[in-house]
Design a protein around this motif. Structure first.
Motif, short mmCIF file in Angstrom:
data_model
loop_
_atom_site.label_atom_id
_atom_site.label_comp_id
_atom_site.label_asym_id
_atom_site.label_seq_id
_atom_site.Cartn_x
_atom_site.Cartn_y
_atom_site.Cartn_z
N UNK A 129 38.30 31.15 40.35
CA UNK A 129 36.92 31.46 39.98
C UNK A 129 36.30 32.42 40.99
N UNK A 130 35.03 32.77 40.75
CA UNK A 130 34.36 33.71 41.65
C UNK A 130 34.41 35.12 41.09
N UNK A 131 33.94 36.06 41.91
CA UNK A 131 33.79 37.44 41.43
C UNK A 131 35.13 38.13 41.16
N UNK A 132 36.13 37.83 41.98
CA UNK A 132 37.43 38.46 41.76
C UNK A 132 38.02 37.96 40.43
N UNK A 171 32.76 42.43 38.25
CA UNK A 171 32.57 41.71 39.51
C UNK A 171 31.10 41.67 39.93
N UNK A 172 30.33 42.69 39.51
CA UNK A 172 28.92 42.76 39.89
C UNK A 172 28.01 41.92 38.99
N UNK A 173 28.54 41.47 37.85
CA UNK A 173 27.72 40.66 36.93
C UNK A 173 27.37 39.33 37.59
N UNK A 189 27.92 40.35 28.19
CA UNK A 189 28.60 40.66 29.45
C UNK A 189 29.66 41.74 29.29
N UNK A 190 30.17 41.89 28.07
CA UNK A 190 31.22 42.90 27.84
C UNK A 190 30.64 44.31 27.85
N UNK A 191 29.34 44.44 27.56
CA UNK A 191 28.77 45.78 27.37
C UNK A 191 28.81 46.63 28.65
N UNK A 192 28.31 46.11 29.81
CA UNK A 192 28.42 46.93 31.02
C UNK A 192 29.87 47.23 31.40
N UNK A 193 30.78 46.30 31.13
CA UNK A 193 32.20 46.51 31.46
C UNK A 193 32.75 47.68 30.64
N UNK A 194 32.48 47.65 29.34
CA UNK A 194 33.00 48.68 28.44
C UNK A 194 32.37 50.04 28.75
#
Lengths: 101, 233
Positions: free
Chosen positions: A35-38, B223-225, B186-191
């Motif tokens: 879990x976590x950001x990674x 990772x920034x979400x 959550x998928x939108x910024x990734x895409x």
């Protein structure tokens, strides 16, 4: 049906290089966090990599752009095979009418 | 696991793969005919499909093939083009709980883009089994191998895949898979991050690095979400 030694060596080197990229994720996999950001980042790999692969195709022409939108709409309602059929059909019709940018 | 459930998974994997593999056939034929023009024999391109089994790396190196072959340059080219497979295998790794170590070694050997994509989609809904994976991968492998070797004999009697829309099959497959993976905002910024980084890199530098650039931008955005409240299935 012969194999040139230099060609054989090049193909073997390509095979090793390719295999190295494909096995590396399995070797580091067990050390990656649960879990976590990674983990959030790793969970995003399929969507991120597939988007990056198709991005140039999507904007390669008006037919491709329209067909990509049609594929997205179709994919929300149909199984993948149906969405592919819609996309390919749309791109064929689009190319007939529009050509390139 | 019973024999019949293994057989069912193999069958399911094979059926899932078949339309995609058939769309790959024209590209395999083209690669084979291009290989002959570059002075490669049917045995050589067959060997390449057999032990490299990576369409984009094969297309790139065959298109610039010279004799004697510069092995280090071609190995480096294959490595760079295939760097995306590091991300792909890392992502697939936790989904291989049902696989023995020896099976994982073979999974890696067969991990072409299409097989990885179909396996990720399967893993999003079902546990991924060796039966499904090898049902998908082995069939695809044999069809690719047969198509590239057949291409060496067909020569230039081939229509270009663009004329029949076959080149768009892979784009449409990948777009529909991304649509399936995008289940929340959550998928939108990734895409979007992946899309823009990929196009920017491709415009600035050309080549094939755009896949890695876009992929890294997309997972960087993930990772920034903010952390997820509950675990998605």
């Amino acid at each position: 049906m012969t194999i040139d030694p230099a060609t054989f060596l090049a193909i073997l080197a390509m095979a090793i290089a390719t295999y190295a990229t494909r096995i590396s994720g399995f070797i580091i996999g067990p050390y990656l966090p649960e879990e976590g950001r990674l983990r959030q980042a790793l969970d995003a790999v399929p969507a991120a990599v597939l988007t990056a692969v198709v991005a140039p195709t999507i904007v390669s022409g008006p037919a491709e752009l329209i067909a990509s939108v049609a594929t997205i709409i179709a994919a929300r309602r149909l199984p993948a095979l149906g969405a592919i059929a819609v996309g390919v059909g749309t791109v064929l019709v689009g190319r007939h009418f529009f050509g390139g940018w | 696991m019973s024999i019949s459930s293994v057989a069912r998974d193999v069958r399911s994997g094979f059926i899932t793969m078949l339309p995609i593999a058939l769309a790959v056939v024209p590209f395999g034929l083209l690669l084979g005919s291009e290989a002959v023009r570059k002075g490669l024999t049917p045995a050589e391109i067959g060997l390449m499909s057999m032990i490299v089994f990576a369409g984009s790396a094969q297309f790139l190196t065959v298109s610039i093939w010279t004799h004697p072959a510069p092995w280090a340059a071609f190995a480096l080219a294959a490595f760079l083009i295939n760097l995306r497979h590091v991300l792909m295998s890392a992502s697939l790794s936790p989904k291989l709980k049902a696989f023995r170590s020896s099976q994982k070694a073979l999974v890696a050997f067969l991990l072409a883009d299409e097989i990885w994509a179909l396996s990720e989609r399967r893993a999003a809904h079902h546990p991924l089994t060796p039966g499904f994976y090898f049902g998908t991968a082995v069939g695809f492998y044999l069809i690719w191998l047969a198509a590239t070797v057949a291409g060496t004999f067909l020569g230039e009697a081939l229509p270009a895949p663009e004329t029949i829309g076959f080149d768009f099959v892979f784009a449409a497959l990948f777009i529909s898979l991304v649509t399936g993976f995008a289940k929340s905002w959550r998928a939108i910024p990734i895409i979007l991050a992946s899309l823009f980084a990929s196009l920017l890199f491709k415009t600035l530098y050309g080549g094939t690095g755009f896949i890695l650039a876009g992929g890294l931008a997309g997972i960087g955005a993930a990772a920034l979400l903010p952390p997820e409240k509950k675990k998605t299935p």
